[in-house]
Design a protein around this motif. Structure first.
Motif, PDB file in Angstrom:
ATOM      1  N   TYR A  84       0.833  -1.215   0.000  1.00  0.00           N
ATOM      2  CA  TYR A  84       0.000   0.000   0.000  1.00  0.00           C
ATOM      3  C   TYR A  84       0.862   1.257   0.000  1.00  0.00           C
ATOM      4  O   TYR A  84       0.568   2.223  -0.709  1.00  0.00           O
ATOM      5  CB  TYR A  84      -0.946  -0.021   1.199  1.00  0.00           C
ATOM      6  N   MET A  85       1.922   1.249   0.767  1.00  0.00           N
ATOM      7  CA  MET A  85       2.820   2.412   0.796  1.00  0.00           C
ATOM      8  C   MET A  85       3.471   2.629  -0.574  1.00  0.00           C
ATOM      9  O   MET A  85       3.595   3.762  -1.041  1.00  0.00           O
ATOM     10  CB  MET A  85       3.919   2.231   1.844  1.00  0.00           C
ATOM     11  N   MET A  86       3.848   1.544  -1.226  1.00  0.00           N
ATOM     12  CA  MET A  86       4.459   1.658  -2.548  1.00  0.00           C
ATOM     13  C   MET A  86       3.443   2.177  -3.563  1.00  0.00           C
ATOM     14  O   MET A  86       3.778   2.987  -4.429  1.00  0.00           O
ATOM     15  CB  MET A  86       5.032   0.310  -2.984  1.00  0.00           C
ATOM     16  N   GLU A  87       2.210   1.745  -3.439  1.00  0.00           N
ATOM     17  CA  GLU A  87       1.150   2.230  -4.338  1.00  0.00           C
ATOM     18  C   GLU A  87       0.914   3.726  -4.144  1.00  0.00           C
ATOM     19  O   GLU A  87       0.816   4.480  -5.117  1.00  0.00           O
ATOM     20  CB  GLU A  87      -0.141   1.456  -4.077  1.00  0.00           C
ATOM     21  N   LEU A  88       0.811   4.165  -2.904  1.00  0.00           N
ATOM     22  CA  LEU A  88       0.630   5.594  -2.637  1.00  0.00           C
ATOM     23  C   LEU A  88       1.800   6.408  -3.171  1.00  0.00           C
ATOM     24  O   LEU A  88       1.608   7.480  -3.763  1.00  0.00           O
ATOM     25  CB  LEU A  88       0.475   5.847  -1.133  1.00  0.00           C
ATOM     26  N   HIS A  89       2.996   5.908  -2.962  1.00  0.00           N
ATOM     27  CA  HIS A  89       4.182   6.614  -3.436  1.00  0.00           C
ATOM     28  C   HIS A  89       4.167   6.725  -4.961  1.00  0.00           C
ATOM     29  O   HIS A  89       4.467   7.783  -5.521  1.00  0.00           O
ATOM     30  CB  HIS A  89       5.445   5.896  -2.965  1.00  0.00           C
ATOM     31  N   THR A  90       3.811   5.660  -5.632  1.00  0.00           N
ATOM     32  CA  THR A  90       3.755   5.673  -7.096  1.00  0.00           C
ATOM     33  C   THR A  90       2.716   6.678  -7.579  1.00  0.00           C
ATOM     34  O   THR A  90       2.987   7.474  -8.486  1.00  0.00           O
ATOM     35  CB  THR A  90       3.432   4.266  -7.636  1.00  0.00           C
TER      36      THR A  90
END
Length: 72
Positions: free
Chosen positions: A11-17
């Protein structure tokens, strides 16, 4: 990917992207504010166990730190 702090890495990687590619600064801030475990993001110990387990060799700890700045 395992995280001893309980951070939801995908989820953190998705938000960052979404923030980085689409410029969704306000959406990222809102999503993190509503995230039920946002305190865990602030408590990342930078142990790098997620990076060691990542098959794509992503800089996850750096990403978590960037996401934590949205909460400060």
């Amino acid at each position: 990917m395992p995280c001893p702090e309980g951070i939801h890495i995908p989820y953190m990687m998705e938000l960052h992207t979404n923030q980085r590619i689409f410029g969704l600064e306000e959406g990222t801030r809102d999503a993190l504010a509503r995230f039920p475990h946002k305190d865990k993001i602030l408590n990342c110990s930078q142990c790098q166990s997620c990076e060691k387990a990542c098959p794509n060799q992503l800089e996850i700890c750096e990403t978590i730190e960037k996401m934590a700045k949205f909460l400060r």
